[in-house]
Design a protein around this motif. Structure first.
Motif, PDB file in Angstrom:
ATOM      1  N   VAL A  57       0.666  -1.121   0.151  1.00 35.35           N
ATOM      2  CA  VAL A  57      -0.219  -0.001  -0.012  1.00 35.35           C
ATOM      3  C   VAL A  57       1.430   0.912  -0.144  1.00 35.35           C
ATOM      4  N   ALA A  58       2.346   1.027   0.831  1.00 35.94           N
ATOM      5  CA  ALA A  58       2.731   2.231   1.001  1.00 35.94           C
ATOM      6  C   ALA A  58       3.550   2.581  -0.476  1.00 35.94           C
ATOM      7  N   ASP A  59       4.109   1.904  -1.353  1.00 39.52           N
ATOM      8  CA  ASP A  59       4.288   1.291  -2.546  1.00 39.52           C
ATOM      9  C   ASP A  59       3.837   1.698  -3.895  1.00 39.52           C
ATOM     10  N   LEU A  60       2.134   1.739  -3.459  1.00 41.49           N
ATOM     11  CA  LEU A  60       1.333   2.150  -4.470  1.00 41.49           C
ATOM     12  C   LEU A  60       1.234   3.722  -4.380  1.00 41.49           C
ATOM     13  N   SER A  61       0.875   3.811  -3.308  1.00 37.22           N
ATOM     14  CA  SER A  61       0.062   5.597  -3.062  1.00 37.22           C
ATOM     15  C   SER A  61       1.741   6.905  -3.456  1.00 37.22           C
ATOM     16  N   ASP A  62       2.795   6.075  -3.395  1.00 36.53           N
ATOM     17  CA  ASP A  62       3.795   6.920  -3.470  1.00 36.53           C
ATOM     18  C   ASP A  62       4.112   6.702  -1.941  1.00 36.53           C
ATOM     19  N   ILE A  67       1.192   1.923   6.971  1.00 40.73           N
ATOM     20  CA  ILE A  67       0.196   1.419   7.565  1.00 40.73           C
ATOM     21  C   ILE A  67       0.981   0.980   8.855  1.00 40.73           C
ATOM     22  N   GLY A  68       0.919   0.814   9.858  1.00 40.76           N
ATOM     23  CA  GLY A  68       1.738   0.248  11.181  1.00 40.76           C
ATOM     24  C   GLY A  68       1.419  -1.108  11.259  1.00 40.76           C
ATOM     25  N   VAL A  69       2.060  -1.787  11.391  1.00 43.47           N
ATOM     26  CA  VAL A  69       2.026  -3.365  11.877  1.00 43.47           C
ATOM     27  C   VAL A  69       1.693  -3.751  13.438  1.00 43.47           C
ATOM     28  N   PHE A  70       1.206  -4.062  14.078  1.00 43.66           N
ATOM     29  CA  PHE A  70       1.291  -4.537  15.693  1.00 43.66           C
ATOM     30  C   PHE A  70       0.519  -5.585  15.711  1.00 43.66           C
ATOM     31  N   GLY A  71       1.661  -6.379  16.993  1.00 44.66           N
ATOM     32  CA  GLY A  71       1.168  -7.357  16.867  1.00 44.66           C
ATOM     33  C   GLY A  71       0.701  -8.081  18.164  1.00 44.66           C
ATOM     34  N   PRO A  72       0.435  -8.961  18.550  1.00 46.03           N
ATOM     35  CA  PRO A  72      -0.452  -9.040  19.794  1.00 46.03           C
ATOM     36  C   PRO A  72      -0.255  -8.642  20.854  1.00 46.03           C
ATOM     37  N   GLY A  73      -1.164  -7.842  21.343  1.00 46.54           N
ATOM     38  CA  GLY A  73      -1.192  -8.146  22.757  1.00 46.54           C
ATOM     39  C   GLY A  73      -0.114  -5.896  22.874  1.00 46.54           C
ATOM     40  N   GLU A  74       0.077  -5.890  21.931  1.00 45.71           N
ATOM     41  CA  GLU A  74       1.262  -4.113  21.276  1.00 45.71           C
ATOM     42  C   GLU A  74       0.034  -3.185  21.401  1.00 45.71           C
ATOM     43  N   ILE A  75      -1.594  -3.407  20.621  1.00 40.71           N
ATOM     44  CA  ILE A  75      -2.835  -2.667  21.165  1.00 40.71           C
ATOM     45  C   ILE A  75      -4.188  -3.125  21.677  1.00 40.71           C
ATOM     46  N   VAL A 259      -9.117   5.859  -4.733  1.00 40.03           N
ATOM     47  CA  VAL A 259      -8.004   5.261  -5.793  1.00 40.03           C
ATOM     48  C   VAL A 259      -6.905   4.378  -4.712  1.00 40.03           C
ATOM     49  N   TYR A 260      -7.519   5.477  -2.541  1.00 42.12           N
ATOM     50  CA  TYR A 260      -6.888   4.197  -1.575  1.00 42.12           C
ATOM     51  C   TYR A 260      -8.089   3.309  -1.205  1.00 42.12           C
ATOM     52  N   GLN A 261      -8.808   2.893  -2.131  1.00 36.16           N
ATOM     53  CA  GLN A 261      -9.588   1.759  -1.767  1.00 36.16           C
ATOM     54  C   GLN A 261      -9.353   0.973  -3.039  1.00 36.16           C
ATOM     55  N   THR A 262      -8.743   1.144  -3.822  1.00 38.61           N
ATOM     56  CA  THR A 262      -8.336   0.119  -4.890  1.00 38.61           C
ATOM     57  C   THR A 262      -7.249  -0.002  -4.631  1.00 38.61           C
ATOM     58  N   VAL A 264      -5.569  -1.232  -1.831  1.00 39.73           N
ATOM     59  CA  VAL A 264      -6.237  -1.932  -0.223  1.00 39.73           C
ATOM     60  C   VAL A 264      -6.603  -3.417  -1.217  1.00 39.73           C
ATOM     61  N   THR A 265      -7.316  -2.815  -1.788  1.00 37.85           N
ATOM     62  CA  THR A 265      -8.062  -4.149  -2.570  1.00 37.85           C
ATOM     63  C   THR A 265      -7.044  -5.252  -3.868  1.00 37.85           C
ATOM     64  N   ILE A 266      -6.115  -4.423  -4.374  1.00 37.42           N
ATOM     65  CA  ILE A 266      -5.098  -5.392  -4.747  1.00 37.42           C
ATOM     66  C   ILE A 266      -4.057  -5.614  -3.864  1.00 37.42           C
ATOM     67  N   ALA A 267      -3.505  -4.766  -2.670  1.00 32.43           N
ATOM     68  CA  ALA A 267      -3.252  -5.252  -2.034  1.00 32.43           C
ATOM     69  C   ALA A 267      -3.209  -6.389  -1.282  1.00 32.43           C
ATOM     70  N   ALA A 268      -4.389  -6.627  -0.673  1.00 33.59           N
ATOM     71  CA  ALA A 268      -4.697  -7.441   0.043  1.00 33.59           C
ATOM     72  C   ALA A 268      -4.956  -8.401  -0.924  1.00 33.59           C
ATOM     73  N   GLY A 269      -5.254  -8.522  -2.268  1.00 30.07           N
ATOM     74  CA  GLY A 269      -5.110  -9.865  -3.234  1.00 30.07           C
ATOM     75  C   GLY A 269      -3.933 -10.334  -3.314  1.00 30.07           C
ATOM     76  N   GLN A 270      -3.218  -9.188  -3.757  1.00 29.42           N
ATOM     77  CA  GLN A 270      -1.279 -10.261  -3.273  1.00 29.42           C
ATOM     78  C   GLN A 270      -0.919 -11.305  -2.495  1.00 29.42           C
ATOM     79  N   VAL A 271      -1.232 -10.132  -1.384  1.00 32.07           N
ATOM     80  CA  VAL A 271      -1.713 -11.003  -0.163  1.00 32.07           C
ATOM     81  C   VAL A 271      -2.288 -12.456   0.459  1.00 32.07           C
ATOM     82  N   ALA A 272      -2.984 -12.737  -0.330  1.00 35.27           N
ATOM     83  CA  ALA A 272      -4.153 -13.518  -0.231  1.00 35.27           C
ATOM     84  C   ALA A 272      -2.859 -15.082  -1.446  1.00 35.27           C
ATOM     85  N   ALA A 273      -2.717 -14.256  -2.072  1.00 36.12           N
ATOM     86  CA  ALA A 273      -2.029 -15.577  -2.693  1.00 36.12           C
ATOM     87  C   ALA A 273      -0.951 -16.024  -2.577  1.00 36.12           C
ATOM     88  N   ASP A 274      -0.063 -14.925  -2.598  1.00 32.36           N
ATOM     89  CA  ASP A 274       1.234 -14.851  -1.554  1.00 32.36           C
ATOM     90  C   ASP A 274       1.306 -16.307  -0.976  1.00 32.36           C
TER      91      ASP A 274
END
Length: 361
Positions: A57-62, A67-75, A259-262, A264-274
């Motif tokens: 998402v960061a790369d697609l949006s320049d 988006i910060g990622v937080f593991g269990p217990g961090e939030i 455009v951000y919704q798009t 997110v959709t593309i990135a989620a699809g890439q992650v799912a396949a990977d």
């Protein structure tokens, strides 16, 4: 939400960015969102999928949409991710739908149900069988929109401190198991335990539980279960697949530029396949390492499988008679599964079974 329409729209939107870049640049504000996941940082598969998503998402949006990622217990704790998204503590989260069956047993269908769909069937049902639309109707009542976020493929039956040869061996067994499987197994005398991923190993090591299932060889190897429970059973009949979800607060989603919704959709699809490809690739090597290190592979007996199948059918019939949402999803998945297996036995299963025999020969 119709996944096919969404992906078609996503492709069109991406194409349009090449034509109208200046206009789009004006509609892409700098945003910072938080993503809480139920899965520990030690797992480069599940936690790594969240990192891959955030980077895409960061790369697609320049680099404008961070988006910060937080593991269990961090939030929030591992099993409170869905609620954190619903109440907007975080904008998005990654979790397994069946962790939240306390809200409604129908949530199980977002991840896996005993003797349900396999990985390819799940992907097909979500995209072309109406599955994603039905699940988002359910999630939508909590103010959440869900995106498929990868499937771990068929799972193993777990690690046991002692051999399980008969149905009697299940009685009184304290077993960490996810989803609806606990309710099925309790009918066979098992005492199901709900334990977050990061707490499974110490519980098994201390003898607080007698057995635990997680995912499969690659992740199980990382979590070290072989050190405290040598018997590795298969198949995990309660998870012929296990589908993860990316949950997004519906109100926050509506605020996102199209455009951000798009993106997110593309990135989620890439992650799912990977993610699915990663598990397929890495489990094959990991199972060999585990066996070489002393893991004792054991199949569940047909008696145990048959008793589990009957207990599942009885439970689901009882729940469906009282829960319309569960009934709708259950009937949809079972009809889809049965039709798929009619086709698979003609070609897919024939080919796979022949190749297995040739390799063994």
């Amino acid at each position: 939400m119709n996944r096919r329409k969404l992906l078609t729209a996503a492709g069109a939107a991406v194409a349009s960015t090449a034509i109208a870049a200046p206009a789009i640049a004006q509609s892409t504000p700098n945003l910072r969102w938080r993503l809480a996941t139920s899965f520990p940082k030690s797992l480069d598969t599940l936690y790594g999928a969240c990192e891959m998503f955030a980077k895409a998402v960061a790369d697609l949006s320049d680099q404008k949409f961070q988006i910060g990622v937080f593991g269990p217990g961090e939030i929030v704790p591992a099993f409170q991710v869905f609620d954190a998204v619903a109440n907007n503590t975080v904008e998005m989260g990654n979790s397994a739908s069946y962790y939240y069956i306390g809200k409604d047993l129908a949530f199980a269908f977002g991840t896996a149900v005993p003797f349900g769909l396999n990985t390819r069937q799940m992907n097909a049902w979500l995209a072309y069988g109406g599955g994603l639309d039905m699940l988002n109707e359910l999630y939508g009542t909590f103010g959440i929109l869900g995106f498929p976020f990868g499937n771990t493929t068929a799972q193993m039956g777990g690690w046991f401190r002692k051999e399980i040869k008969t149905l009697d061996d299940l009685k009184g067994l304290k077993f960490r198991v996810g989803g609806v499987a606990g309710q099925v197994l309790s009918r066979l005398g098992v005492v199901p335990q709900q334990i977050p991923p990061g707490d499974i190993y110490p519980a098994l090591e201390k003898g607080t539980i007698d057995a635990a299932e997680w995912i499969g060889p690659y992740d199980d190897e990382k979590l070290g279960f072989l050190k405290v429970a040598p018997y590795y059973y298969y198949p995990g009949w309660w998870e012929g697949c296990a589908n993860g979800f990316l949950y997004i607060n519906s109100a926050k989603w509506a605020e996102l530029p199209k455009v951000y919704q798009t993106m997110v959709t593309i990135a989620a699809g890439q992650v799912a396949a990977d993610l699915t490809a990663k598990y397929d690739a890495r489990n094959a090597s990991a199972i060999k390492r585990l066996v070489a290190a002393g893991a004792q592979l054991r199949p569940f007996s047909n008696d145990i499988l048959d008793a589990s199948f009957k207990a599942t059918s009885d439970l689901f019939a009882e729940v469906a008679a009282k829960n319309p949402k569960f009934k709708t999803l259950y009937e949809s998945t079972i009809a889809f599964r049965n039709e798929q297996y009619q086709w698979h036995q003609v070609c897919e299963a024939t080919y796979d079974n022949y190749m297995v025999r040739r390799i063994r020969a």
